[in-house]
Motif scaffolding. Sequence first.
Motif, PDB file in Angstrom:
ATOM      1  N   VAL A  89     -75.702  -8.378  54.694  1.00 55.07           N
ATOM      2  CA  VAL A  89     -74.548  -8.784  55.499  1.00 55.07           C
ATOM      3  C   VAL A  89     -73.696  -7.578  55.905  1.00 55.07           C
ATOM      4  O   VAL A  89     -73.130  -7.531  56.987  1.00 55.07           O
ATOM      5  CB  VAL A  89     -73.717  -9.814  54.698  1.00 55.07           C
ATOM      6  N   LEU A  90     -73.637  -6.569  55.033  1.00 56.41           N
ATOM      7  CA  LEU A  90     -72.787  -5.414  55.303  1.00 56.41           C
ATOM      8  C   LEU A  90     -73.489  -4.382  56.179  1.00 56.41           C
ATOM      9  O   LEU A  90     -73.006  -3.278  56.356  1.00 56.41           O
ATOM     10  CB  LEU A  90     -72.359  -4.756  53.991  1.00 56.41           C
ATOM     11  N   GLY A  91     -74.654  -4.744  56.744  1.00 56.37           N
ATOM     12  CA  GLY A  91     -75.373  -3.811  57.604  1.00 56.37           C
ATOM     13  C   GLY A  91     -76.189  -2.818  56.809  1.00 56.37           C
ATOM     14  O   GLY A  91     -76.740  -1.883  57.359  1.00 56.37           O
ATOM     15  N   ALA A 335     -68.543 -10.367  60.071  1.00 50.99           N
ATOM     16  CA  ALA A 335     -69.323 -10.502  61.300  1.00 50.99           C
ATOM     17  C   ALA A 335     -70.678  -9.838  61.101  1.00 50.99           C
ATOM     18  O   ALA A 335     -70.759  -8.746  60.545  1.00 50.99           O
ATOM     19  CB  ALA A 335     -68.582  -9.854  62.461  1.00 50.99           C
ATOM     20  N   TYR A 337     -74.653  -8.927  62.953  1.00 52.19           N
ATOM     21  CA  TYR A 337     -75.228  -8.698  64.271  1.00 52.19           C
ATOM     22  C   TYR A 337     -76.692  -9.079  64.335  1.00 52.19           C
ATOM     23  O   TYR A 337     -77.337  -8.864  65.344  1.00 52.19           O
ATOM     24  CB  TYR A 337     -75.039  -7.244  64.702  1.00 52.19           C
ATOM     25  N   PRO A 420     -54.640  -4.335  63.438  1.00 44.20           N
ATOM     26  CA  PRO A 420     -55.779  -4.634  62.534  1.00 44.20           C
ATOM     27  C   PRO A 420     -55.392  -4.327  61.091  1.00 44.20           C
ATOM     28  O   PRO A 420     -55.900  -3.390  60.483  1.00 44.20           O
ATOM     29  CB  PRO A 420     -56.880  -3.718  63.056  1.00 44.20           C
ATOM     30  N   GLN A 423     -58.025  -4.895  58.291  1.00 45.52           N
ATOM     31  CA  GLN A 423     -59.108  -3.933  58.506  1.00 45.52           C
ATOM     32  C   GLN A 423     -58.710  -2.562  57.961  1.00 45.52           C
ATOM     33  O   GLN A 423     -59.515  -1.855  57.355  1.00 45.52           O
ATOM     34  CB  GLN A 423     -59.428  -3.832  60.005  1.00 45.52           C
ATOM     35  N   HIS A 424     -57.443  -2.199  58.185  1.00 41.99           N
ATOM     36  CA  HIS A 424     -56.946  -0.943  57.611  1.00 41.99           C
ATOM     37  C   HIS A 424     -57.027  -0.969  56.093  1.00 41.99           C
ATOM     38  O   HIS A 424     -57.419   0.013  55.467  1.00 41.99           O
ATOM     39  CB  HIS A 424     -55.490  -0.713  58.039  1.00 41.99           C
ATOM     40  N   ARG A 426     -58.996  -2.680  54.174  1.00 44.34           N
ATOM     41  CA  ARG A 426     -60.392  -2.576  53.718  1.00 44.34           C
ATOM     42  C   ARG A 426     -60.844  -1.131  53.714  1.00 44.34           C
ATOM     43  O   ARG A 426     -61.485  -0.657  52.771  1.00 44.34           O
ATOM     44  CB  ARG A 426     -61.306  -3.363  54.660  1.00 44.34           C
ATOM     45  N   ARG A 427     -60.485  -0.439  54.780  1.00 44.94           N
ATOM     46  CA  ARG A 427     -60.885   0.952  54.878  1.00 44.94           C
ATOM     47  C   ARG A 427     -60.217   1.775  53.771  1.00 44.94           C
ATOM     48  O   ARG A 427     -60.848   2.600  53.120  1.00 44.94           O
ATOM     49  CB  ARG A 427     -60.496   1.484  56.248  1.00 44.94           C
ATOM     50  N   ALA A 430     -61.812   1.240  50.430  1.00 41.02           N
ATOM     51  CA  ALA A 430     -63.086   1.968  50.333  1.00 41.02           C
ATOM     52  C   ALA A 430     -62.822   3.461  50.122  1.00 41.02           C
ATOM     53  O   ALA A 430     -63.456   4.095  49.276  1.00 41.02           O
ATOM     54  CB  ALA A 430     -63.914   1.745  51.595  1.00 41.02           C
ATOM     55  N   ASP A 431     -61.856   4.006  50.877  1.00 38.45           N
ATOM     56  CA  ASP A 431     -61.622   5.446  50.775  1.00 38.45           C
ATOM     57  C   ASP A 431     -60.932   5.828  49.469  1.00 38.45           C
ATOM     58  O   ASP A 431     -61.216   6.881  48.904  1.00 38.45           O
ATOM     59  CB  ASP A 431     -60.828   5.941  51.992  1.00 38.45           C
TER      60      ASP A 431
ATOM     61  N   GLN B 111     -76.876  -2.584  68.919  1.00 42.30           N
ATOM     62  CA  GLN B 111     -77.260  -3.942  68.570  1.00 42.30           C
ATOM     63  C   GLN B 111     -76.042  -4.842  68.491  1.00 42.30           C
ATOM     64  O   GLN B 111     -76.180  -6.033  68.279  1.00 42.30           O
ATOM     65  CB  GLN B 111     -77.963  -3.945  67.231  1.00 42.30           C
ATOM     66  N   ALA B 112     -74.867  -4.287  68.638  1.00 42.63           N
ATOM     67  CA  ALA B 112     -73.664  -5.113  68.537  1.00 42.63           C
ATOM     68  C   ALA B 112     -72.571  -4.448  69.348  1.00 42.63           C
ATOM     69  O   ALA B 112     -72.696  -3.315  69.784  1.00 42.63           O
ATOM     70  CB  ALA B 112     -73.230  -5.238  67.083  1.00 42.63           C
ATOM     71  N   ASP B 122     -63.654   3.311  59.654  1.00 41.31           N
ATOM     72  CA  ASP B 122     -63.364   1.883  59.752  1.00 41.31           C
ATOM     73  C   ASP B 122     -64.601   1.121  60.211  1.00 41.31           C
ATOM     74  O   ASP B 122     -64.912   0.049  59.699  1.00 41.31           O
ATOM     75  CB  ASP B 122     -62.215   1.639  60.738  1.00 41.31           C
ATOM     76  N   GLN B 125     -67.052  -0.076  57.743  1.00 43.76           N
ATOM     77  CA  GLN B 125     -66.745  -1.273  56.955  1.00 43.76           C
ATOM     78  C   GLN B 125     -67.319  -2.521  57.606  1.00 43.76           C
ATOM     79  O   GLN B 125     -67.443  -3.559  56.974  1.00 43.76           O
ATOM     80  CB  GLN B 125     -65.220  -1.458  56.801  1.00 43.76           C
ATOM     81  N   ALA B 127     -70.470  -3.811  59.053  1.00 46.04           N
ATOM     82  CA  ALA B 127     -71.904  -3.728  59.282  1.00 46.04           C
ATOM     83  C   ALA B 127     -72.353  -2.316  59.650  1.00 46.04           C
ATOM     84  O   ALA B 127     -73.284  -2.136  60.420  1.00 46.04           O
ATOM     85  CB  ALA B 127     -72.335  -4.727  60.355  1.00 46.04           C
ATOM     86  N   ALA B 128     -71.678  -1.314  59.113  1.00 45.07           N
ATOM     87  CA  ALA B 128     -72.084   0.094  59.258  1.00 45.07           C
ATOM     88  C   ALA B 128     -72.189   0.543  60.712  1.00 45.07           C
ATOM     89  O   ALA B 128     -72.957   1.422  61.055  1.00 45.07           O
ATOM     90  CB  ALA B 128     -73.401   0.353  58.531  1.00 45.07           C
TER      91      ALA B 128
END
Lengths: 459, 274
Positions: A89-91, A335, A337, A420, A423-424, A426-427, A430-431, B111-112, B122, B125, B127-128
């Motif tokens: 899911v996370l690519g 999301a 793809y 966002p 989203q910030h 989350r980043r 992670a960082d 692909q997206a 960012d 985070q 889907a890479a």
Amino acid sequence: MPDIHPFYGGVHPPQAKISSRDAIVSAPLLERYVVPLQMHIGAPSRLLVQKGNKVLRGQLLAEASAFVSAPIHAPTSGLIKEVTTCLGVLGNQLPAVILESDGEDKPAEPLAAVPNWQDSAPAELLRRVGEAGIVGMGGAAFPTVIKLSPPPQKKVDTLIINGVECEPCLTADHRLMLESPEKILAGMQICARILGVKRILLGIEKNKPDAVALLREKAQGTPVQVCPLEVRYPQGAEKQLIYALTSRKVPTGGLPMDIGCVVQNVASVYAIAEAVLDGTPLYQRVTTVTGTPLRSPGNWRFRVGTPYSEAIRLAGGVSEDPVKIISGGPMMGIAVYSLDIPITKNTSGILLLSAAEVSQYQSKSCIRCGRCNDTCPMQLMPGILSVQIENESFALAENWHVMDCMECGCCSYICPAGRPLVQHMRRAKADVTALHRAAEAAKAAQEAKNSPAPAPGKN
Amino acid sequence: MQAVIILLSAGVLIGLAIALVVKFFGVQSDPLLEEVTALTPGANCGACGYAGCAAYAAAMVSGAAKPGLCPSMPEESVKKISALLGVTSEARVRKVAVVCCRGNDDMATRQAFYNGVNNCRDAMQVAAGAKTCTYGCLGLGACARACPYGAIEITPKHLAVVHPDLCVGCGKCVQTCPKKLIKLVPASAPLHVLCSSPEKGVTKRKACKAACIGCQKCVKAAGEGQIRMNGFLAVINYGDLPPAEIASCCPTGALSASIAGTEQSAPESEVINA
């Protein structure tokens, strides 16, 4: 019933639970399953089968490889076609096996059923939960066995079962409560026996009055208390649910067991009941496939390894092209793809959004209205944090408790400037984690360098 | 007249007071340290391993650090500092950063559609990132923002390129790139492999026209010692450099005689067998 304490903040997104009247249907058998070897938080499981092996449904494919890990079982009988990787899911690429079904769906010898769980030793029941590969099915996929074995110095007195399902659009837990209340109640009591607690609280949002009434009726004569809760997102977040039911607050960086609580999702306790009463390991789950572009949204019981494309095909295909496909719900989902991603133990929903439902807004400057502060259930200050994060001041953001953010998305939902915010966060999370890891690695390297005799001339 | 006298005497008194304060409370600075600090570039990039140029200068003066750790310091400054401190400095190899990806919008498929925060870290985070090749440059400019020398440019086709004349090899971009695409290489190296994907040739070819497809033509042309294969990716031995002409044997242009920055001005030099 305990007093209910409303949690701070939160938002009221549209419910959009269009599939709440669709009964759970077992998905038909597929020819091919792509089973990821990591469907949980923690280390990937250690593969036990090889290419060309024949396996039976429920057979162990991979065992737990570390303390935080979980075993994985075959979703059907057939041939291991390939040991490869698949898209997550996370690519990211996850190790996976491709299982070609033989169409017979022959079950492996089930784990010995424990119908008289009331008399079994808690350790025995706990071992069974571990063997069945049960993980938190609400979304986090943390191995349940760890949550159910708190260290002895942490006294747990309350078991909370999360039947809130506050995420819009999703109805899987709702349907499961309506269709299998006995199993869920049995699962709760098995958990309580493992933990040795007497107080069992089942939280359900008031928008599911049928589930509240049914479980209240079935829970008569059991220690389970059914607690209807106010409809507000994120009522089903672990810390908010604990506060609502017990008025206890999980300390920063702490765990629910620090304040004597353990929270389990209804789908997880259902899986526990299946594992203990029937000896069935966890290889299938109920997933909501929903969204306005779909012709017939609903709830299905999918085997793990079913690709998303198959789920969408079962839901009648699409009547218009979706512009966004989300794994999970609209607030916290991710999301994706690709429709080749397989359903895993924590896929609670697959949501398709049409062009009319997705806005492609531009982020503007913060107008200092403070609405994010009013809605953040963790009582953080997302607006200020987001500016700090834009400037990459992660140490500062950490001081402002960015690590307490649970990414519920209320701030982004409410922000009139379309920033966002989550989203910030989350980043930043992670960082900050990456910075800590780098600092630890540097420290370890420094210690390794210092431990032999220091080089002359360096001080 | 009275006012002039009062103001004059006040001025003289205050001036005396300041002179006394400076005399007795003034911070004694090391003239050597000042001189060394003046010779540092002042960009505070941190590539030397110290908190900034002043900290590195202090470390040099105290003897804890050698001159020559700073990648952006000109050779004559290093010599001057060495002479001032009475130490010897070793010869340095000038290094520059190279973004090991050529997958701009023309080359790489997507692909997206990514509509999130305009920063590579960012995008990671979600889907890479949006590119089919999960190893390729996202082109959202985390490296360009991190570069204290303005040496990295994001082209209009969303690819990070390094301008080798501006790059001093501080390595800030190397740490920032979430895809770990940027390498520090000797500035004299005539050839680079501008692809980082370890995938199979077929997979890479589908995702990007500029990928190293693992055909090994360059290995045959240059010999194992100068270029070798690491899985499906050619790797240049920067210790024994292959000649620049080898680049012409690469069918996709992944083996490039220039880092992509100079290619932007001469796109017709790209030979793509699409």
